[in-house]
Write a protein that holds these residues in place. Structure first.
Motif, mmCIF file in Angstrom:
data_model
loop_
_atom_site.group_PDB
_atom_site.id
_atom_site.type_symbol
_atom_site.label_atom_id
_atom_site.label_comp_id
_atom_site.label_asym_id
_atom_site.label_seq_id
_atom_site.Cartn_x
_atom_site.Cartn_y
_atom_site.Cartn_z
ATOM 1 N N ILE A 71 3.574 -0.742 -4.872
ATOM 2 C CA ILE A 71 2.119 -0.553 -4.798
ATOM 3 C C ILE A 71 1.449 -1.325 -5.933
ATOM 4 O O ILE A 71 1.887 -1.242 -7.081
ATOM 5 C CB ILE A 71 1.761 0.946 -4.944
ATOM 6 C CG1 ILE A 71 2.612 1.790 -3.974
ATOM 7 C CG2 ILE A 71 0.272 1.178 -4.703
ATOM 8 C CD1 ILE A 71 2.432 3.294 -4.130
ATOM 9 N N HIS A 72 0.427 -2.100 -5.597
ATOM 10 C CA HIS A 72 -0.349 -2.709 -6.687
ATOM 11 C C HIS A 72 -1.832 -2.634 -6.377
ATOM 12 O O HIS A 72 -2.238 -2.499 -5.223
ATOM 13 C CB HIS A 72 0.105 -4.148 -6.977
ATOM 14 C CG HIS A 72 -0.226 -5.156 -5.924
ATOM 15 N ND1 HIS A 72 0.542 -5.358 -4.808
ATOM 16 C CD2 HIS A 72 -1.253 -6.051 -5.832
ATOM 17 C CE1 HIS A 72 0.012 -6.320 -4.072
ATOM 18 N NE2 HIS A 72 -1.087 -6.766 -4.662
ATOM 19 N N SER A 73 -2.624 -2.695 -7.414
ATOM 20 C CA SER A 73 -4.070 -2.646 -7.224
ATOM 21 C C SER A 73 -4.624 -4.063 -7.247
ATOM 22 O O SER A 73 -4.010 -4.974 -7.789
ATOM 23 C CB SER A 73 -4.736 -1.796 -8.308
ATOM 24 O OG SER A 73 -4.965 -2.564 -9.463
ATOM 25 N N HIS A 74 -5.769 -4.202 -6.632
ATOM 26 C CA HIS A 74 -6.521 -5.445 -6.738
ATOM 27 C C HIS A 74 -7.718 -5.235 -7.650
ATOM 28 O O HIS A 74 -8.767 -5.855 -7.469
ATOM 29 C CB HIS A 74 -6.958 -5.936 -5.351
ATOM 30 C CG HIS A 74 -5.894 -6.711 -4.640
ATOM 31 N ND1 HIS A 74 -6.054 -7.268 -3.389
ATOM 32 C CD2 HIS A 74 -4.633 -7.048 -5.028
ATOM 33 C CE1 HIS A 74 -4.940 -7.899 -3.036
ATOM 34 N NE2 HIS A 74 -4.062 -7.776 -4.005
ATOM 35 N N GLY A 75 -7.554 -4.331 -8.629
ATOM 36 C CA GLY A 75 -8.655 -4.052 -9.542
ATOM 37 C C GLY A 75 -9.877 -3.607 -8.761
ATOM 38 O O GLY A 75 -9.783 -2.740 -7.896
ATOM 39 N N ALA A 97 -8.789 -4.352 -0.815
ATOM 40 C CA ALA A 97 -7.358 -4.238 -0.530
ATOM 41 C C ALA A 97 -7.002 -5.156 0.635
ATOM 42 O O ALA A 97 -7.541 -5.022 1.730
ATOM 43 C CB ALA A 97 -7.021 -2.799 -0.177
ATOM 44 N N PHE A 98 -6.145 -6.131 0.394
ATOM 45 C CA PHE A 98 -5.635 -7.001 1.455
ATOM 46 C C PHE A 98 -4.375 -7.654 0.904
ATOM 47 O O PHE A 98 -4.133 -7.629 -0.310
ATOM 48 C CB PHE A 98 -6.669 -8.065 1.842
ATOM 49 C CG PHE A 98 -6.923 -9.071 0.743
ATOM 50 C CD1 PHE A 98 -6.259 -10.296 0.736
ATOM 51 C CD2 PHE A 98 -7.791 -8.777 -0.308
ATOM 52 C CE1 PHE A 98 -6.464 -11.210 -0.295
ATOM 53 C CE2 PHE A 98 -8.001 -9.690 -1.339
ATOM 54 C CZ PHE A 98 -7.344 -10.903 -1.328
ATOM 55 N N PHE A 99 -3.560 -8.203 1.785
ATOM 56 C CA PHE A 99 -2.344 -8.870 1.334
ATOM 57 C C PHE A 99 -2.629 -10.359 1.158
ATOM 58 O O PHE A 99 -2.942 -11.062 2.121
ATOM 59 C CB PHE A 99 -1.198 -8.625 2.316
ATOM 60 C CG PHE A 99 -0.743 -7.192 2.299
ATOM 61 C CD1 PHE A 99 0.063 -6.723 1.268
ATOM 62 C CD2 PHE A 99 -1.149 -6.303 3.279
ATOM 63 C CE1 PHE A 99 0.463 -5.391 1.225
ATOM 64 C CE2 PHE A 99 -0.757 -4.973 3.241
ATOM 65 C CZ PHE A 99 0.055 -4.518 2.212
ATOM 66 N N SER A 100 -2.544 -10.812 -0.063
ATOM 67 C CA SER A 100 -2.821 -12.214 -0.376
ATOM 68 C C SER A 100 -1.610 -13.070 -0.022
ATOM 69 O O SER A 100 -0.528 -12.551 0.260
ATOM 70 C CB SER A 100 -3.127 -12.343 -1.866
ATOM 71 O OG SER A 100 -1.949 -12.063 -2.613
ATOM 72 N N SER A 101 -1.789 -14.381 -0.062
ATOM 73 C CA SER A 101 -0.649 -15.269 0.217
ATOM 74 C C SER A 101 0.437 -15.069 -0.842
ATOM 75 O O SER A 101 1.624 -15.178 -0.548
ATOM 76 C CB SER A 101 -1.110 -16.722 0.292
ATOM 77 O OG SER A 101 -1.830 -17.050 -0.866
ATOM 78 N N THR A 102 0.030 -14.749 -2.069
ATOM 79 C CA THR A 102 1.025 -14.448 -3.114
ATOM 80 C C THR A 102 1.795 -13.184 -2.737
ATOM 81 O O THR A 102 3.021 -13.130 -2.851
ATOM 82 C CB THR A 102 0.313 -14.211 -4.468
ATOM 83 O OG1 THR A 102 -0.550 -15.317 -4.730
ATOM 84 C CG2 THR A 102 1.309 -14.061 -5.602
ATOM 85 N N ASP A 103 1.068 -12.161 -2.258
ATOM 86 C CA ASP A 103 1.736 -10.926 -1.822
ATOM 87 C C ASP A 103 2.723 -11.223 -0.692
ATOM 88 O O ASP A 103 3.841 -10.704 -0.671
ATOM 89 C CB ASP A 103 0.702 -9.899 -1.331
ATOM 90 C CG ASP A 103 -0.231 -9.433 -2.454
ATOM 91 O OD1 ASP A 103 0.169 -9.505 -3.622
ATOM 92 O OD2 ASP A 103 -1.360 -9.011 -2.129
ATOM 93 N N ASN A 104 2.304 -12.068 0.270
ATOM 94 C CA ASN A 104 3.183 -12.396 1.397
ATOM 95 C C ASN A 104 4.475 -13.056 0.921
ATOM 96 O O ASN A 104 5.556 -12.737 1.401
ATOM 97 C CB ASN A 104 2.475 -13.308 2.396
ATOM 98 C CG ASN A 104 1.379 -12.567 3.151
ATOM 99 O OD1 ASN A 104 1.321 -11.347 3.133
ATOM 100 N ND2 ASN A 104 0.515 -13.320 3.814
ATOM 101 N N ILE A 121 1.967 -1.565 -0.467
ATOM 102 C CA ILE A 121 0.617 -0.998 -0.418
ATOM 103 C C ILE A 121 -0.254 -1.715 -1.452
ATOM 104 O O ILE A 121 0.184 -1.941 -2.588
ATOM 105 C CB ILE A 121 0.646 0.523 -0.719
ATOM 106 C CG1 ILE A 121 1.492 1.253 0.336
ATOM 107 C CG2 ILE A 121 -0.772 1.102 -0.765
ATOM 108 C CD1 ILE A 121 1.650 2.750 0.106
ATOM 109 N N VAL A 122 -1.457 -2.097 -1.032
ATOM 110 C CA VAL A 122 -2.439 -2.669 -1.954
ATOM 111 C C VAL A 122 -3.628 -1.715 -1.997
ATOM 112 O O VAL A 122 -4.063 -1.195 -0.956
ATOM 113 C CB VAL A 122 -2.924 -4.056 -1.485
ATOM 114 C CG1 VAL A 122 -3.940 -4.617 -2.480
ATOM 115 C CG2 VAL A 122 -1.765 -5.020 -1.335
ATOM 116 N N ILE A 123 -4.107 -1.475 -3.204
ATOM 117 C CA ILE A 123 -5.238 -0.559 -3.376
ATOM 118 C C ILE A 123 -6.376 -1.289 -4.077
ATOM 119 O O ILE A 123 -6.173 -1.903 -5.127
ATOM 120 C CB ILE A 123 -4.794 0.685 -4.175
ATOM 121 C CG1 ILE A 123 -3.770 1.448 -3.327
ATOM 122 C CG2 ILE A 123 -6.002 1.552 -4.544
ATOM 123 C CD1 ILE A 123 -3.249 2.717 -3.938
HETATM 124 ZN ZN LIG Z 1 -2.153 -8.426 -4.109
#
Ligand SMILES: [Zn+2]
Length: 219
Positions: A155-159, A163-170, A181-183
């Motif tokens: 789980i990480h926050s986007h500050g 909340a979405f999955f970025s290309s880095t997250d992918n 999970i992104v918050i």
């Molecule tokens: Zn992220």
């Protein structure tokens, strides 16, 4: 017994990720063994598609990976898809504690892992070592866990971002088996903005429900 590959390396690969036709009855000892395994994955091929059967100590996932086959085959059905937490649901207060941790880190992003002990059935929160945290960037490491412990959620926050999955997250999630999970805490007084997915077999799958007890939304 039919030899599937001449080369021992190829044979080992096929043995590690087997592919079994579904008998007309819908069941076979080989497919049952795949479904009951502590860990592993393989394919069941039926007239109505191809099912990836993936097991981890904490996860039982059956997911169709091909549409029904056009060819007439005397095979049975691959059965219903499932995505069950063998570890059970995560205690509800874990999400509250993680949200507090993320709020305290604002405006920076932050991260937390929910881990589970296969031997004791215990859940715990692991706050990873952070290499770099800013309001728009976070670099952290997956914890090295002791025996019997498994990462269930990453789980990480986007500050204060959405909340979405970025290309880095992918890219980070491509090779893991976990719930990601992104918050986003755009306005903490209005509650968190949450995106979740199950990462398995190189795929990103929607979560049928929240992995946290008490939550019915796709967390
Ligand atoms: Zn992220």
């Amino acid at each position: 017994m039919t030899i599937l590959a001449d080369d021992p390396t190829a044979a080992a690969v096929l043995a590690a990720v087997p592919s079994y036709p579904v008998p007309p009855s819908g069941r076979s000892p080989a497919i049952d063994a795949l479904r009951q395994a502590r860990a592993g994955h393989g394919l069941a091929v039926g007239h109505d598609g191809v099912m990836l059967i993936l097991r981890r100590p904490w996860l039982a996932l059956d997911v169709p990976v091909a549409p029904p086959l056009d060819a007439h085959l005397p095979y049975g059905s691959i059965g219903e898809p499932r995505a069950d937490l063998r570890c059970g649901l995560i205690p509800a207060d874990f999400l509250d504690r993680i949200l507090e941790h993320f709020a305290a880190a604002l405006p920076n992003e932050a991260a937390a892992f929910v881990v589970w002990n296969e031997a004791t059935g215990e859940f715990a929160i692991n706050y990873p070592e952070i290499d770099e945290a800013t309001p728009s960037r976070l670099v952290y490491r997956t914890p090295a866990l002791a025996a019997d412990w498994h990462v269930i959620c990453d789980i990480h926050s986007h500050g204060r971002g959405a909340a979405f999955f970025s290309s880095t997250d992918n890219a980070d999630d491509a090779h893991s088996t976990k719930i990601a999970i992104v918050i986003g805490l755009i306005d903490p007084s209005k509650g968190p903005n949450i995106a979740s997915r199950l990462c398995a077999g190189g795929m990103f799958l929607p979560m049928p429900r929240s992995p946290f007890a008490g939550g019915n939304d796709a967390a």
